[in-house]
Design a protein around this motif. Structure first.
Motif, short mmCIF file in Angstrom:
data_model
loop_
_atom_site.label_atom_id
_atom_site.label_comp_id
_atom_site.label_asym_id
_atom_site.label_seq_id
_atom_site.Cartn_x
_atom_site.Cartn_y
_atom_site.Cartn_z
N LEU A 95 0.82 -1.20 0.00
CA LEU A 95 0.00 0.00 0.00
C LEU A 95 0.86 1.26 0.00
O LEU A 95 0.49 2.28 -0.59
CB LEU A 95 -0.94 -0.01 1.21
N ALA A 96 2.02 1.18 0.69
CA ALA A 96 2.92 2.33 0.68
C ALA A 96 3.45 2.59 -0.73
O ALA A 96 3.51 3.74 -1.20
CB ALA A 96 4.07 2.10 1.65
N ARG A 97 3.83 1.50 -1.45
CA ARG A 97 4.29 1.68 -2.83
C ARG A 97 3.16 2.17 -3.72
O ARG A 97 3.36 3.00 -4.62
CB ARG A 97 4.84 0.34 -3.35
N LEU A 98 1.94 1.63 -3.46
CA LEU A 98 0.79 2.09 -4.23
C LEU A 98 0.52 3.57 -3.99
O LEU A 98 0.20 4.32 -4.92
CB LEU A 98 -0.44 1.26 -3.86
N THR A 99 0.66 4.00 -2.73
CA THR A 99 0.44 5.41 -2.42
C THR A 99 1.43 6.29 -3.15
O THR A 99 1.08 7.35 -3.71
CB THR A 99 0.55 5.63 -0.90
N GLN A 100 2.71 5.86 -3.17
CA GLN A 100 3.71 6.64 -3.90
C GLN A 100 3.38 6.70 -5.39
O GLN A 100 3.50 7.75 -6.03
CB GLN A 100 5.10 6.01 -3.69
N ALA A 101 2.95 5.55 -5.93
CA ALA A 101 2.59 5.54 -7.36
C ALA A 101 1.40 6.45 -7.63
O ALA A 101 1.35 7.16 -8.65
CB ALA A 101 2.28 4.11 -7.80
N LEU A 102 0.43 6.43 -6.70
CA LEU A 102 -0.75 7.28 -6.91
C LEU A 102 -0.40 8.75 -6.80
O LEU A 102 -0.96 9.58 -7.53
CB LEU A 102 -1.84 6.90 -5.90
N TRP A 103 0.48 9.10 -5.88
CA TRP A 103 0.91 10.50 -5.78
C TRP A 103 1.64 10.93 -7.06
O TRP A 103 1.48 12.05 -7.55
CB TRP A 103 1.80 10.71 -4.58
N GLY A 104 2.47 10.00 -7.58
CA GLY A 104 3.12 10.30 -8.85
C GLY A 104 2.10 10.48 -9.97
O GLY A 104 2.22 11.38 -10.81
N ALA A 105 1.09 9.59 -9.97
CA ALA A 105 0.04 9.71 -10.97
C ALA A 105 -0.73 11.02 -10.81
O ALA A 105 -1.10 11.66 -11.79
CB ALA A 105 -0.92 8.52 -10.88
N MET A 106 -0.95 11.43 -9.54
CA MET A 106 -1.65 12.69 -9.31
C MET A 106 -0.85 13.87 -9.84
O MET A 106 -1.40 14.81 -10.42
CB MET A 106 -1.93 12.87 -7.82
N GLY A 107 0.47 13.81 -9.65
CA GLY A 107 1.31 14.87 -10.21
C GLY A 107 1.22 14.91 -11.73
O GLY A 107 1.12 15.99 -12.33
N LEU A 108 1.23 13.71 -12.35
CA LEU A 108 1.09 13.66 -13.80
C LEU A 108 -0.28 14.17 -14.23
O LEU A 108 -0.41 14.89 -15.23
CB LEU A 108 1.31 12.23 -14.27
N VAL A 109 -1.31 13.81 -13.45
CA VAL A 109 -2.66 14.28 -13.76
C VAL A 109 -2.72 15.81 -13.70
O VAL A 109 -3.34 16.45 -14.55
CB VAL A 109 -3.67 13.65 -12.79
N MET A 110 -2.06 16.39 -12.70
CA MET A 110 -2.07 17.86 -12.59
C MET A 110 -1.37 18.50 -13.77
O MET A 110 -1.82 19.52 -14.30
CB MET A 110 -1.42 18.27 -11.27
N LEU A 111 -0.24 17.89 -14.19
CA LEU A 111 0.45 18.44 -15.36
C LEU A 111 -0.42 18.33 -16.61
O LEU A 111 -0.52 19.28 -17.40
CB LEU A 111 1.77 17.70 -15.57
N LEU A 112 -1.06 17.14 -16.79
CA LEU A 112 -1.94 16.97 -17.95
C LEU A 112 -3.13 17.92 -17.87
O LEU A 112 -3.57 18.48 -18.88
CB LEU A 112 -2.41 15.52 -18.04
N GLY A 113 -3.68 18.05 -16.65
CA GLY A 113 -4.81 18.97 -16.49
C GLY A 113 -4.43 20.40 -16.79
O GLY A 113 -5.19 21.15 -17.42
N LEU A 114 -3.23 20.80 -16.34
CA LEU A 114 -2.77 22.16 -16.62
C LEU A 114 -2.57 22.36 -18.11
O LEU A 114 -2.98 23.39 -18.68
CB LEU A 114 -1.47 22.42 -15.86
N ALA A 115 -1.96 21.35 -18.77
CA ALA A 115 -1.75 21.46 -20.22
C ALA A 115 -3.09 21.49 -20.95
O ALA A 115 -3.29 22.29 -21.88
CB ALA A 115 -0.90 20.30 -20.71
N GLY A 116 -4.01 20.60 -20.53
CA GLY A 116 -5.33 20.60 -21.17
C GLY A 116 -6.08 21.90 -20.93
O GLY A 116 -6.74 22.42 -21.83
#
Length: 472
Positions: free
Chosen positions: A161-182
Motif C-alpha cells: 500500500l505504501a508503494r501504491l500510495t507513492q505511485a498514486l501520488w506520482g500519478a496525481m502529479g502527472l494528472v495535474m500536469l496533464l490537467g494544466l496542459a489541457g
C-alpha cells in the motif's frame, strides 16, 4: 504582468476551472483505486487466516490436542506468512512461531477471543535492524482450556500500500500536469475563438458590416455563437441595404407624383388668376396625387410595423372563409376587365393570424394578378392544405409573369420591373405580402404560371404559405 491582473483574465480562470475539475475527477478515481486495493488486500488476508483457523480447529476437534500440536510444528517448520501460538490452560506456550502472546489474556481475558485483533510484532532482520510489522489475528479458545492464536503478518500488505500510495501520488502529479496542459489548450482555443468574435463585433461597431465570424466547423457552442452572429449580421446588412434602397426608391418614385402635383397646382393658380378655368379640377387631380402619396407612406409604415413586432393580435380563424370573401369581392373587378376569375377553396383551413393584414395581402395578390393579366386571360385563387400540413393561399394568372432571376428581387420594397413602370403603383404590394407572411411565420413562393399559350403567359403563381393553427 502583475498577478491580480492575470487572475482577472478569462483564459486563466478557464485554465484553473478545467484543472480543478480534471484533478477532482482524477483524484476521485485514484482514491477509489487506493481504497479498493487496500480493502481487497485486507479482505484476502482475513480470508486466508479464517481458512487456516478452520483447518486447525478441525484437527483439534477430530484428533485432539497432540495432533493439533504436531500440525502447528509442521506448519512452523514449513514457514509462511501465518503466525501460530498454542497455549495451555495455565497460559504457558506449548508451540508456535511466536515467542510471546501479543495480548494480556490474564489481565483482560475477553480481549480478542473469537474476534479479529490487530497487533504489532518486533523482530530483528539478518542485518541487525529492528523491525516492527503490523499483524492481524484471531484468538480461539479450545476445549480443555487451551487457546489457539492464528494470525498473519500484513506488513507486506502495508508495504504494497505504501508503494501504491507513492505511485498514486506520482500519478496525481502527472494528472495535474496533464490537467494544466489541457486547461491551457482549452483556454487558448476559447481565447482565440472569442478574440475573433470580439474583433468582428468591434469592426461592426466601427461601421464595417462586411465582417463575419470564422466558423471552425467543430460543432461546439462557439461555432453556434459564430453562426448566430453571422446570421444576425447578414440580416442587419440586408436591413441597412434595404433602408438605403428604400430611401433611393422613395426619392425616385415620389419625385414624379410630387412634381405632377406641383405642376397641377401651379397651372391651377395661373389659370385661376387669368380667369381661364376653375381650379377645382386641378385641385382634384392634386388631391388624387396626395392620396397616392399617403397610401404609399401608409404601406411603408405597415411593413415596418410587421417587421418590427410581427402580426398584431393574432386570432384563430378559418382561412377558407377569408378566401371565399376575397373571391366574391374581386370577381366583379375581373369581369370588368374581361378576365375569367375562378376560385378553388378547401374547407377547414384553421390558422392563427391577423385577419385585416391577411386580407390586405390577398387583396394585393389578386389586384396585381388582375392588373397585369390582359383581357381574355384568367386569374385563379386557391386555398388548400399542403401535404406538409401548411395552409396555402395561391393566386395564378396568365399575365407576362416575372423572370426567374427577378423573383427574389421583386418582393423587396419599391422594386418595380421595367415592364410594370407603365402601370400605376409604388412597388410595395409584394413587399407587404412578404412582410405579412414572415410576421405569421410563413413565406412567399413565386413560380411560373400555367405557361405561354395563345398569346398569353407564361403567367405567375404567387403562394402565401402559412403554418396551421395548433389546436391541442
Amino acid at each position: 504582468m502583475r498577478l491580480p491582473s492575470l487572475l482577472r483574465r478569462t483564459p486563466f480562470r478557464l485554465t484553473l476551472l478545467f484543472l480543478a475539475l480534471f484533478v477532482a475527477a482524477a483524484g476521485a478515481i485514484l482514491a477509489y483505486v487506493y481504497f479498493a486495493s487496500a480493502s481487497e488486500a485486507q479482505a484476502r488476508a482475513r480470508t486466508d487466516v479464517e481458512t487456516e483457523l478452520e483447518a486447525l480447529t478441525a484437527v483439534h476437534r477430530t484428533r485432539g490436542i497432540d495432533a493439533l500440536n504436531q500440525a502447528l510444528v509442521e506448519r512452523t517448520i514449513r514457514g509462511g506468512p501465518y503466525l501460530y501460538l498454542l497455549t495451555g490452560p495455565d497460559g504457558k506456550i506449548v508451540t508456535g512461531n511466536l515467542s510471546v502472546m501479543p495480548f494480556d489474556l490474564e489481565g483482560a481475558p475477553e480481549v480478542g477471543r473469537g474476534e479479529w485483533s490487530t497487533f504489532r510484532l518486533t523482530s530483528t532482520d539478518p542485518d541487525g535492524r529492528v523491525q516492527t510489522r503490523r499483524s492481524i489475528g484471531v484468538i480461539m479458545p479450545l476445549a480443555g482450556g487451551d487457546t489457539l492464536l492464528v494470525g498473519e503478518d500484513i506488513g507486506g500488505i502495508e508495504e504494497y500500500l505504501a508503494r501504491l500510495t507513492q505511485a498514486l501520488w506520482g500519478a496525481m502529479g502527472l494528472v495535474m500536469l496533464l490537467g494544466l496542459a489541457g486547461g491551457l489548450y482549452v483556454s487558448r482555443r476559447v481565447e482565440s475563438a472569442m478574440g475573433g468574435l470580439n474583433r468582428v463585433v468591434q469592426a461592426v461597431q466601427d461601421g464595417d458590416l462586411k465582417q463575419r465570424a470564422v466558423i471552425r466547423h467543430t460543432g461546439d457552442e462557439l461555432d453556434e455563437l459564430g453562426q448566430g452572429l453571422n446570421t444576425m449580421l447578414d440580416r442587419l446588412e440586408g436591413s441597412m441595404a434595404s433602408i438605403r434602397h428604400a430611401g433611393d426608391a422613395i426619392a425616385h418614385d415620389l419625385r414624379s407624383p410630387l412634381t405632377r402635383m406641383r405642376a397641377k397646382l401651379e397651372v391651377a393658380l395661373i389659370d385661376a388668376e387669368a380667369g381661364k378655368i376653375d381650379g377645382v379640377d386641378a385641385l382634384g387631380i392634386a388631391l388624387d396625387e396626395a392620396d397616392h402619396l399617403l397610401k404609399t407612406f401608409n404601406t411603408v409604415l405597415a411593413i415596418a410595423r410587421l417587421q418590427a413586432g410581427g402580426a398584431p393580435d393574432p386570432k384563430l380563424m378559418d382561412a377558407a372563409e377569408l378566401a371565399a370573401d376575397m373571391a366574391e369581392l374581386y370577381e366583379p373587378a375581373a369581369e370588368d376587365k374581361s378576365i375569367d376569375f375562378s376560385s378553388e377553396v378547401e374547407t377547414g383551413l384553421m390558422i392563427e393570424g391577423n385577419q385585416p393584414f391577411l386580407a390586405q395581402a390577398l387583396a394585393n395578390l389578386i389586384d396585381n394578378a388582375i392588373k397585369y393579366t390582359p383581357a381574355g386571360g384568367a386569374v385563379k385563387l386557391r386555398a388548400r392544405r399542403r401535404s406538409s400540413g401548411e395552409i396555402e393561399y395561391s393566386v395564378t394568372d396568365t399575365g407576362p409573369g416575372v423572370p426567374e432571376e427577378d423573383r427574389e428581387r421583386v418582393v423587396q420594397r419599391f422594386v418595380r420591373l421595367d415592364n410594370s413602370r407603365t402601370e400605376p403603383g409604388s412597388g410595395l404590394g409584394l413587399s407587404l405580402v412578404t412582410a405579412v407572411a414572415e410576421a405569421h411565420g410563413g413565406r412567399v413562393v413565386l413560380d411560373e404560371g400555367p405557361g405561354a399559350y395563345d398569346g398569353f403567359g407564361p403567367g405567375l403563381r404567387v403562394a402565401l404559405v402559412l403554418p396551421p393553427a395548433s389546436l391541442s
